[in-house]
Design a protein around this motif. Sequence first.
Motif, mmCIF file in Angstrom:
data_model
loop_
_atom_site.group_PDB
_atom_site.id
_atom_site.type_symbol
_atom_site.label_atom_id
_atom_site.label_comp_id
_atom_site.label_asym_id
_atom_site.label_seq_id
_atom_site.Cartn_x
_atom_site.Cartn_y
_atom_site.Cartn_z
ATOM 1 N N SER B 535 -14.227 96.720 -35.820
ATOM 2 C CA SER B 535 -14.444 98.159 -35.701
ATOM 3 C C SER B 535 -15.758 98.434 -34.998
ATOM 4 C CB SER B 535 -14.487 98.810 -37.087
ATOM 5 O OG SER B 535 -13.491 98.268 -37.890
ATOM 6 N N ILE B 536 -16.796 97.677 -35.361
ATOM 7 C CA ILE B 536 -18.102 97.900 -34.722
ATOM 8 C C ILE B 536 -17.996 97.659 -33.219
ATOM 9 C CG2 ILE B 536 -20.471 97.072 -34.567
ATOM 10 C CD1 ILE B 536 -20.310 96.390 -37.530
ATOM 11 N N SER B 537 -17.385 96.554 -32.845
ATOM 12 C CA SER B 537 -17.361 96.257 -31.413
ATOM 13 C C SER B 537 -16.483 97.256 -30.682
ATOM 14 C CB SER B 537 -16.929 94.820 -31.149
ATOM 15 O OG SER B 537 -15.623 94.617 -31.583
ATOM 16 N N LEU B 538 -15.421 97.700 -31.324
ATOM 17 C CA LEU B 538 -14.580 98.703 -30.689
ATOM 18 C C LEU B 538 -15.355 100.007 -30.482
ATOM 19 C CD1 LEU B 538 -11.755 98.726 -29.624
ATOM 20 C CD2 LEU B 538 -10.953 99.667 -31.787
ATOM 21 N N THR B 539 -16.217 100.313 -31.440
ATOM 22 C CA THR B 539 -17.052 101.498 -31.294
ATOM 23 C C THR B 539 -17.944 101.369 -30.065
ATOM 24 O OG1 THR B 539 -17.117 101.508 -33.691
ATOM 25 C CG2 THR B 539 -18.588 103.038 -32.553
ATOM 26 N N PHE B 540 -18.592 100.216 -29.926
ATOM 27 C CA PHE B 540 -19.438 99.990 -28.747
ATOM 28 C C PHE B 540 -18.634 100.211 -27.472
ATOM 29 C CE2 PHE B 540 -23.736 98.349 -29.269
ATOM 30 C CZ PHE B 540 -23.824 98.308 -30.643
ATOM 31 N N VAL B 541 -17.421 99.651 -27.453
ATOM 32 C CA VAL B 541 -16.584 99.753 -26.258
ATOM 33 C C VAL B 541 -16.270 101.206 -25.960
ATOM 34 C CG1 VAL B 541 -14.268 99.295 -25.383
ATOM 35 C CG2 VAL B 541 -15.584 97.465 -26.451
ATOM 36 N N LEU B 542 -15.870 101.941 -26.981
ATOM 37 C CA LEU B 542 -15.462 103.320 -26.750
ATOM 38 C C LEU B 542 -16.655 104.170 -26.327
ATOM 39 C CD1 LEU B 542 -12.893 103.779 -29.640
ATOM 40 C CD2 LEU B 542 -12.478 103.374 -27.204
ATOM 41 N N VAL B 543 -17.803 103.949 -26.968
ATOM 42 C CA VAL B 543 -18.977 104.736 -26.604
ATOM 43 C C VAL B 543 -19.377 104.453 -25.158
ATOM 44 C CG1 VAL B 543 -21.433 105.036 -27.047
ATOM 45 C CG2 VAL B 543 -19.809 104.991 -28.951
ATOM 46 N N GLY B 544 -19.440 103.154 -24.802
ATOM 47 C CA GLY B 544 -19.801 102.784 -23.428
ATOM 48 C C GLY B 544 -18.868 103.447 -22.436
ATOM 49 N N GLY B 545 -17.582 103.361 -22.711
ATOM 50 C CA GLY B 545 -16.599 103.924 -21.799
ATOM 51 C C GLY B 545 -16.732 105.434 -21.718
ATOM 52 N N ALA B 546 -16.952 106.060 -22.859
ATOM 53 C CA ALA B 546 -17.017 107.519 -22.882
ATOM 54 C C ALA B 546 -18.209 108.014 -22.078
ATOM 55 C CB ALA B 546 -17.107 107.995 -24.326
ATOM 56 N N ILE B 547 -19.362 107.344 -22.254
ATOM 57 C CA ILE B 547 -20.552 107.760 -21.487
ATOM 58 C C ILE B 547 -20.248 107.712 -19.998
ATOM 59 C CG2 ILE B 547 -22.919 107.160 -20.894
ATOM 60 C CD1 ILE B 547 -23.255 106.080 -23.708
ATOM 61 N N ALA B 548 -19.658 106.596 -19.570
ATOM 62 C CA ALA B 548 -19.382 106.442 -18.143
ATOM 63 C C ALA B 548 -18.421 107.522 -17.680
ATOM 64 C CB ALA B 548 -18.805 105.064 -17.872
ATOM 65 N N TYR B 549 -17.392 107.764 -18.450
ATOM 66 C CA TYR B 549 -16.392 108.741 -18.006
ATOM 67 C C TYR B 549 -17.015 110.129 -17.876
ATOM 68 C CZ TYR B 549 -12.171 111.424 -17.590
ATOM 69 O OH TYR B 549 -11.224 112.277 -17.134
ATOM 70 N N LEU B 550 -17.806 110.494 -18.883
ATOM 71 C CA LEU B 550 -18.398 111.825 -18.848
ATOM 72 C C LEU B 550 -19.371 111.963 -17.686
ATOM 73 C CD1 LEU B 550 -18.939 112.388 -22.657
ATOM 74 C CD2 LEU B 550 -17.199 113.386 -21.153
ATOM 75 N N GLN B 551 -20.074 110.875 -17.418
ATOM 76 C CA GLN B 551 -21.084 110.941 -16.371
ATOM 77 C C GLN B 551 -20.456 111.006 -14.974
ATOM 78 O OE1 GLN B 551 -24.025 107.933 -16.884
ATOM 79 N NE2 GLN B 551 -25.179 108.524 -15.062
ATOM 80 N N TYR B 552 -19.356 110.332 -14.781
ATOM 81 C CA TYR B 552 -18.856 110.161 -13.421
ATOM 82 C C TYR B 552 -17.578 110.940 -13.134
ATOM 83 C CZ TYR B 552 -22.347 106.564 -13.094
ATOM 84 O OH TYR B 552 -23.538 105.906 -13.083
ATOM 85 N N ARG B 553 -17.029 111.637 -14.126
ATOM 86 C CA ARG B 553 -15.712 112.212 -13.880
ATOM 87 C C ARG B 553 -15.777 113.325 -12.860
ATOM 88 N NH1 ARG B 553 -15.151 116.988 -17.821
ATOM 89 N NH2 ARG B 553 -17.257 116.743 -18.550
ATOM 90 N N ARG B 554 -16.981 113.943 -12.700
ATOM 91 C CA ARG B 554 -17.064 115.017 -11.717
ATOM 92 C C ARG B 554 -17.419 114.478 -10.331
ATOM 93 N NH1 ARG B 554 -20.421 116.936 -15.136
ATOM 94 N NH2 ARG B 554 -19.516 117.870 -16.993
ATOM 95 N N GLY B 555 -17.380 113.210 -10.179
ATOM 96 C CA GLY B 555 -17.654 112.651 -8.852
ATOM 97 C C GLY B 555 -19.123 112.303 -8.690
ATOM 98 N N VAL B 556 -19.457 111.671 -7.600
ATOM 99 C CA VAL B 556 -20.824 111.234 -7.335
ATOM 100 C C VAL B 556 -21.180 111.612 -5.916
ATOM 101 C CG1 VAL B 556 -20.888 109.326 -8.940
ATOM 102 C CG2 VAL B 556 -19.933 108.987 -6.676
ATOM 103 N N PRO B 557 -22.479 111.808 -5.634
ATOM 104 C CA PRO B 557 -22.862 112.050 -4.240
ATOM 105 C C PRO B 557 -22.599 110.810 -3.381
ATOM 106 C CG PRO B 557 -24.794 111.771 -5.641
ATOM 107 C CD PRO B 557 -23.623 111.812 -6.547
ATOM 108 N N ILE B 558 -22.318 111.053 -2.105
ATOM 109 C CA ILE B 558 -21.972 109.925 -1.238
ATOM 110 C C ILE B 558 -23.169 109.029 -0.969
ATOM 111 C CG2 ILE B 558 -21.302 109.375 1.135
ATOM 112 C CD1 ILE B 558 -19.128 111.410 0.874
ATOM 113 N N THR B 559 -24.363 109.628 -0.860
ATOM 114 C CA THR B 559 -25.551 108.772 -0.748
ATOM 115 C C THR B 559 -26.120 108.556 -2.145
ATOM 116 O OG1 THR B 559 -26.768 110.781 -0.295
ATOM 117 C CG2 THR B 559 -26.250 109.381 1.590
#
Lengths: 522, 653
Positions: B535-559
């Motif tokens: 459960s602990i490691s799954l939590t780490f996985v989900l948190v890591g993934g969620a941060i990335a998704y929230l940060q990048y889902r709106r796209g990134v600048p080209i430069t």
Amino acid sequence: MTELLTQGLGEVTRWELPDLQYRYLLPLFVLFGMAVVSVLVEAFVPRAARRTVQLFLVFGTLIAAFILVAGLSGIRSLAGGGSIAVDGPALFLQGTILVLAIMAALLIAERDADPAGDAFAARANALPGSEDEREFTRRGWLTTEVWPLFLFSVTGMLIFVSGTDLLILFVGLEVMSLPLYLMAGIARRRRLLSQEAAMKYFLLGAFSSGFFIYGAAMLYGFAGTVDLGGISDAITNQAGPNGLLLAGVVLLSVGLLFKVAAVPFHQWAPDVYQGSPTPITSFMASCVKVAAFGALLRIMYVALGGLRWDWVPAFWIIAILTMLVGTVLALTQTDIKRMLAYSSIAHAGFLLIAVIATSEAGLAAAMFYLLAYGVSTIGAFGVVTLVRDSTGEATHLSSWAGLGKRSPWVAGTFAVFLLSFAGIPLTGGFIGKFAVFEAGYASGAGWLIVVAVILSATAAFFYGRVIVIMFFTDPQEDGPTVVVPSAFTAIAIASGLAMTVVLGVFPQPFLDLAEKASIFVR
Amino acid sequence: MNLTNSLTSFLGSATIEASNVDPTVNLPVAASGVFSFMWLLLALPVLGSALLLLLGKRADKWGPIFAVLMVCGAFVVGLFLYFAMLAESANDRPVNLHMWDWILVGNFEAPIGMQLDQLSMVFVLLITGVGGLIHIYSLGYMKDDPDKRKFFGYLNLFIAAMLLLVTADSYLLLYVGWEGVGLASYLLVGFWQYKPAAAVAAKKAFVMNRVGDVGLSIAIMLMFVTFGSVTFTGVFDAAPGASESTMTWIGFALLLAACGKSAQLPLQAWLLDAMEGPTPVSALIHAATMVTAGVYLIVRSGPIFDAAPAARDAVMVVGAATLIFGAIIGAAKDGIKDVLAGSTMSQVGYMILAAGLGPVGYVFAIFHLLTHGMFKANLFLGAGSIMHSMHDQLNMRRFGALRKVMFFTFLTFSSGWLAIMGVPPFSAFYSKDKIIEASFSVNFWGGLAALVGAGITSFYMTRLWTMTFTGKARWTEDNQHPHESPKVMLFPMAVLGLASLAAGFLLAGAIETWLAPVTGFEEGHLPISSLAMESISLTFVLVGGAIAYLQYRRGVPITPPQHVSALTVAARDELYGDAFNEAVFMRPGQWLTRSLVFVDSKAIDGIVNGTSAAVGGLSGRLRRIQTGFARSYALSMLAGAVLLIVALILVRM
């Protein structure tokens, strides 16, 4: 007549003709006889047919001699009144020399690589740059006197590895060396460099022969005999004054160490290897090394084995110096022939370990090493003859840049030879080094082996450097081209390559053969 | 009852019965029956590579297909061997095929032979299976390359060398395979030599691998000196009797070798550059197989590390450090292959970490190696599919919204993405979690590294996935028309996609039973329950993934933005791996060579330069050199003679 004499002189001790055992000496006689015939060919056969006749004669003789030597295998005996040994080491090394000589002869016979003709001056006696030289070159004359010289030299080598007394050994040494001095000086291109090489080689060779014969005299003074077995007995019995013995050992060693190009008697080697016509260099680097080590091993094992504890420390120093100087200087060479020369010096150092071992395993290892080293050496110099630009062979390392991209086969072949020199597994060089180190280690020279292993790892660096230059750098704009040789050179290089690989992958039969042949008769 | 075990018992598959099996009683028997044909494994790809490379242009037409057939043939042979091995009882499974005696010098023997046991077997199937799929994929990927035949020749060469590496019965033969894969890797990384970056990368990989190889050769020499043998059986039989210091040296030398080949710290830098090679190469060599050779070496050398605890700990430290190091790099890079390369480094770090745990971890190291071989190959092939359709565009900032145009690639890639993150029930959930658990049972810090690594893994993979497939399209229309790849490429991707999904589930539990007779296996003991750990490691996985998704889902600048944290700057620069190499290896090396040249030209070897200057043809100068030096040579000979005399007299005294 003899009877009359003895009657006339009364009962003087009857001088008996030694039983020469001609059958055992047949290879030597055949070679020597054919060398003489070869001289006659030079004198009487018309110029146009000379080359063909000489080629048939030389290759026929070498092959016949090899068959005769092979036919003697298994025999352990003394012949020629006790001054020539017919034993395992002699026969193995004679066979090796003949095989290598055949390969070298193939390189010497090449004349398609250079558009001007073979590797030798049109007339050796024409002054470089003179009107005569241009005239002879224009006529397209070819030098064929290299062939009788070559045969004489091979004869000397065969004597040198089988002689069992110091005088016969000296005769062998000179018969081997004198033709070499001449052959070194007859290059077609860069003649001044070639003549300089010949001159240096002659002067220093004569100097070293002086050491050798002086040492022989000292040992005679000590033992009262020049026979190797007799000297050994005298050492065991403490028969004579020690000063003569030690001086004799040193002087004799100097003469031999010069021929194997051990440090500090090595300085001739780079100059001579570079200046000589490359086919001759290949002959010197392989066959002379085999012959000289054959004699060195026989003298050190048979005559001076009892004195081992005296000369081994000195030989340690020489071996380490030789490996070190050969390796370190090879690192920075910019000329491929000089680099191979320093590499051959380093190899002499590794081989000295086998001399130091003074054991059957050491002898067997040395013989295998010499074979593996010899075939790779001739192959490597064979490749050097192929990489050319307008002035002849392009031996500067920078012109080999990118060779692997333009001629992957030639560069790949050369890389295999280099890997063998470096002692990388699956090449003959690895097995040779391995066997020598093993023998040295077993004889108690552990620290020497440590030094040798470190230095051979360092040496791998400069071989690797050439491979890097060939395969990892971009070719020069107007770099040299790789010429397509005739079958002669192609066969020599291909057989060198094949033997290098076979000795690395299936070494066992050869190791067995060397092991069986590893006892000196005395 | 933890989640994994409940799944396996649900399947009715084997429970672990073979714990604490002593590997040394498990000597290989001489090969007979089907096993006497195992040389075919090597012969087929060797034949393929020899024909393709030696026949030259004559093989252009049929060469690639022939190469594919050879590898698939080897895979079929592998399957036959596998089933034959299944039929044997666990202790009779290792077989040895003696070929010939290479060297018999003195009391040293080096026989040449193949050894196939449970450990080699899984490698054989992985190499030929994934290798075969990647060969098929390359038919599409390299379709228009003028040197296609050569490419397939090298690929076959690689397969042969890699198989030799894992089926060798001695360290010496393993070394041959080791060098062989290095050669093939060099040739393939530099396959597009006309690109300077590819040539440089090939050179770098070559040089750094040599550093590692020195380690292997030192290890072999030490074994020879210590045991008089370099065969696996010979060394392992004698290993318990040798002194610990010797074993530690051997262990460290083997670790150095593994670091070089598996891109572990401090020899990691070449892997990112090796991405210059064609993508199928990255998938096969720099993800699925060759870079895992270091793991094989360490697991195979278990008995050595058993006797060298210090070396084993070092293995663990290297693995833990690299898994974090690689993951951080992966999180900052913008090139899709660079991220995957960082990820490979990190995942191999997991395996090395597990291998450093001893019998607790060996089987999981191999387990993760297998699942990683499948999902990472899948991810690389997906990346290749994208590049193929976008004119070799690598920059993820120019991707986005590819889900719509490349739906099939999106599907297979997503299965790889879920697999590597360790989302249940995808493959790394089984294999990676086992490593995290085993690490915690041995060493808290190792376990923590593995746990944090899992979070970062989840972050960078989600970042990659989000930037590539979702959001708005950032590709410009001028010359990029993303389209789905041809079927010949999609088929291997589909197979590997399915494997990424199911491999962990299918192998869990069974792999321990299968490998334990060879590697040994001990159950680790966790302070907390397995379920809690999961459960602990799954939590780490989900948190890591969620941060990335929230940060990048709106796209990134080209430069790429410039005002970023120091860690990001460092990670973009590969955490200064190259700067380190430069300072530690390159500068001293250059200094050394320069000073050697200096000594040579100024002191020892003025002669050489004199002579080569004279080659130009200045005869007067030549004569002057000639007389001068013959004399000095003679003088040196005389000095040598004096030296000899002195040495002899000193000995007498």
